[in-house]
Structures are given as structure tokens and as C-alpha cells.
Design a protein around this motif. Sequence first.
Motif, PDB file in Angstrom:
ATOM      1  N   MET A  54      43.055  32.475  27.365  1.00 20.45           N
ATOM      2  CA  MET A  54      43.032  32.827  27.923  1.00 20.45           C
ATOM      3  C   MET A  54      41.920  33.816  28.685  1.00 20.45           C
ATOM      4  N   TYR A  55      41.887  34.121  29.610  1.00 20.59           N
ATOM      5  CA  TYR A  55      40.928  34.320  30.640  1.00 20.59           C
ATOM      6  C   TYR A  55      40.344  36.052  31.712  1.00 20.59           C
ATOM      7  N   ALA A  56      38.990  35.713  30.992  1.00 20.50           N
ATOM      8  CA  ALA A  56      38.802  37.164  31.524  1.00 20.50           C
ATOM      9  C   ALA A  56      37.474  36.974  32.511  1.00 20.50           C
ATOM     10  N   PRO A  61      31.517  34.884  24.025  1.00 19.65           N
ATOM     11  CA  PRO A  61      30.012  33.425  24.975  1.00 19.65           C
ATOM     12  C   PRO A  61      28.995  34.598  24.632  1.00 19.65           C
ATOM     13  N   THR A  62      28.847  35.775  24.425  1.00 16.48           N
ATOM     14  CA  THR A  62      27.393  36.760  24.436  1.00 16.48           C
ATOM     15  C   THR A  62      28.304  38.066  24.716  1.00 16.48           C
ATOM     16  N   PRO A  63      27.156  38.253  24.545  1.00 18.77           N
ATOM     17  CA  PRO A  63      27.617  39.983  24.840  1.00 18.77           C
ATOM     18  C   PRO A  63      27.794  40.594  26.024  1.00 18.77           C
ATOM     19  N   HIS A  64      28.582  40.947  26.334  1.00 17.58           N
ATOM     20  CA  HIS A  64      28.988  41.096  27.069  1.00 17.58           C
ATOM     21  C   HIS A  64      30.009  42.478  27.648  1.00 17.58           C
ATOM     22  N   PHE A  65      30.563  43.041  28.349  1.00 16.07           N
ATOM     23  CA  PHE A  65      31.428  43.861  28.556  1.00 16.07           C
ATOM     24  C   PHE A  65      32.624  43.245  29.557  1.00 16.07           C
ATOM     25  N   THR A  66      34.137  43.589  29.750  1.00 14.87           N
ATOM     26  CA  THR A  66      35.352  42.598  29.860  1.00 14.87           C
ATOM     27  C   THR A  66      35.888  43.579  31.082  1.00 14.87           C
ATOM     28  N   TRP A  67      36.237  43.601  32.778  1.00 14.03           N
ATOM     29  CA  TRP A  67      36.540  44.459  33.774  1.00 14.03           C
ATOM     30  C   TRP A  67      38.542  43.439  33.248  1.00 14.03           C
ATOM     31  N   PHE A  68      38.620  42.628  33.027  1.00 16.94           N
ATOM     32  CA  PHE A  68      39.868  42.296  33.476  1.00 16.94           C
ATOM     33  C   PHE A  68      39.618  41.072  31.825  1.00 16.94           C
ATOM     34  N   LEU A  69      41.311  40.930  31.352  1.00 17.67           N
ATOM     35  CA  LEU A  69      41.958  40.447  30.852  1.00 17.67           C
ATOM     36  C   LEU A  69      43.570  39.178  30.634  1.00 17.67           C
ATOM     37  N   ALA A  70      42.954  37.744  30.970  1.00 19.37           N
ATOM     38  CA  ALA A  70      44.837  37.496  31.476  1.00 19.37           C
ATOM     39  C   ALA A  70      45.291  36.642  30.640  1.00 19.37           C
ATOM     40  N   GLU A  71      46.361  36.144  30.196  1.00 19.56           N
ATOM     41  CA  GLU A  71      46.788  35.355  29.090  1.00 19.56           C
ATOM     42  C   GLU A  71      46.049  33.560  30.153  1.00 19.56           C
ATOM     43  N   ASP A  72      46.307  33.814  31.635  1.00 20.07           N
ATOM     44  CA  ASP A  72      46.316  31.996  32.562  1.00 20.07           C
ATOM     45  C   ASP A  72      46.122  33.297  33.902  1.00 20.07           C
ATOM     46  N   ALA A 130      31.566  37.127  35.788  1.00 16.41           N
ATOM     47  CA  ALA A 130      31.814  36.161  35.397  1.00 16.41           C
ATOM     48  C   ALA A 130      32.924  35.616  34.454  1.00 16.41           C
ATOM     49  N   LEU A 131      33.342  34.500  35.433  1.00 19.26           N
ATOM     50  CA  LEU A 131      35.041  33.879  34.729  1.00 19.26           C
ATOM     51  C   LEU A 131      34.079  32.330  33.080  1.00 19.26           C
ATOM     52  N   VAL A 132      35.641  33.711  32.439  1.00 18.16           N
ATOM     53  CA  VAL A 132      35.357  32.758  31.079  1.00 18.16           C
ATOM     54  C   VAL A 132      36.996  32.291  30.129  1.00 18.16           C
ATOM     55  N   ALA A 133      36.374  31.010  29.889  1.00 15.86           N
ATOM     56  CA  ALA A 133      37.888  30.922  28.785  1.00 15.86           C
ATOM     57  C   ALA A 133      38.133  31.102  27.713  1.00 15.86           C
ATOM     58  N   TYR A 134      39.199  31.771  26.829  1.00 19.69           N
ATOM     59  CA  TYR A 134      39.410  31.542  25.571  1.00 19.69           C
ATOM     60  C   TYR A 134      40.673  30.400  24.811  1.00 19.69           C
ATOM     61  N   GLU A 135      40.144  29.617  24.255  1.00 18.27           N
ATOM     62  CA  GLU A 135      41.029  28.646  23.258  1.00 18.27           C
ATOM     63  C   GLU A 135      41.648  29.904  22.243  1.00 18.27           C
ATOM     64  N   ASN A 136      42.709  29.685  21.938  1.00 24.85           N
ATOM     65  CA  ASN A 136      43.034  30.135  20.597  1.00 24.85           C
ATOM     66  C   ASN A 136      41.996  31.254  20.359  1.00 24.85           C
ATOM     67  N   GLN A 178      43.650  40.417  40.255  1.00 22.22           N
ATOM     68  CA  GLN A 178      45.335  40.505  38.812  1.00 22.22           C
ATOM     69  C   GLN A 178      46.332  39.515  39.948  1.00 22.22           C
ATOM     70  N   ALA A 179      46.497  38.823  41.348  1.00 23.06           N
ATOM     71  CA  ALA A 179      47.570  38.139  41.530  1.00 23.06           C
ATOM     72  C   ALA A 179      47.248  37.506  41.342  1.00 23.06           C
ATOM     73  N   TYR A 180      46.377  36.635  40.794  1.00 19.82           N
ATOM     74  CA  TYR A 180      45.888  35.554  40.138  1.00 19.82           C
ATOM     75  C   TYR A 180      46.067  35.285  38.355  1.00 19.82           C
TER      76      TYR A 180
END
Length: 182
Positions: free
Chosen positions: A1-3, A36-47, A159-165, A106-108
Motif C-alpha cells: 500500500m502507498y499513501a 510511520p508517525t502521527p498523521h492523517f491520510t489524503w490518498f491511499l492505493a494498493e500501488d 509525504a509519500l509513504v509505503a506500507y509493507e504487509n 489518482q492516475a499514478y
Amino acid sequence: MYAVISKLDPKSADTVSQIWQRLCVACGVKEIYNLPTPHFTWFLAEDIDIEKAAPMVEQIALDAEPFTLHTFGLGIFSGDKPVLYLPIVKTVEMIELHQAIWNRIQAYGEDAKLYYSPALWVPHITLALKDLTKENLACAVNTIAFEPIELFVKVDNLALVAYENDQTSEMLKIFHIRSQGE
């Protein structure tokens, strides 16, 4: 997942970290520490195509101005895996920035999560997730519900974040939002 997220300012992050710690000690909820840290999320996608998305997020940050958000009260997303959170009051600045992020990123992204789309998004700061159960949800609510929790969060980064499993996360890139002229 990426956010695409915004890290909380130090004062707000400290308050949220203290709440996380209290919930962990009192109720045994600790999955939140995989974030990763206290935050809020704007966008989330599988890849997401980082090479193409990162310059877009950077440009969005360069075009934006810092602003302050307000949060108070508690919320629960119900379901098999409930989430306890602090709701964030939407502002015009926030809505416009979210729309820009969604439209340009979203396109990416592959399999973008629609509950982060402008029509469905409920901005929030997560306090507990994944390990809330019928047994410890009441504990979590009772631990913090009877005290005022009100934050004024300065939004000055994307920020761009990657989540592993869903177990670990990595901050890939962070872009600062600066007042024009800084």
C-alpha cells in the motif's frame, strides 16, 4: 500500500503519541505503532508509480500554503476491524488541497481506495486500528472519552509513504509546504 499523508506538527504529534501510549498500556492496542508517525491520510492505493507521483506531490506542496486544521471529539469507523479516531473538521483549504491531490495522483495509483475520494473522505487522525476488539474497544473509548481532546494541527507537509504487509511503513519522500516568499 502507498499513501499521501501529512505528518502532524510536533505539538499535535506529541499529544497523539501520548494517547497511543495510554491506549496501549490501558487496553493493549498497539498496532498503531506500525504507522510511520502521527498523521492523517489524503490518498491511499494498493500501488503507486513513485517516479511519476513524487514530482506531482512536490508541485502540489509548492503551490499550497500552510494552514491550520481543528479536531475535537472521537469517532469510530465500525465493522469487523473498527478504527478509533479524532475527526478533523474540513475547511475550504483542506477540501481544495485534497481535490488537487486526488485529481493529480489518482492516475499514478493502482486500486486507489475510494473511501479517500473527495466524495467519501472523512479526514481523521487514527488512534487505534486492527487490534480493536469487542473486549478492548470499550476500554479504549473509556480511557479517553471523558477528557477534552482538541487539537489545532498546522498542515505544512505532504509525504509519500509505503506500507509493507500492513506491518511496517517507510517514509519515502516528504515535501514541505511553505508560505509564499519563504
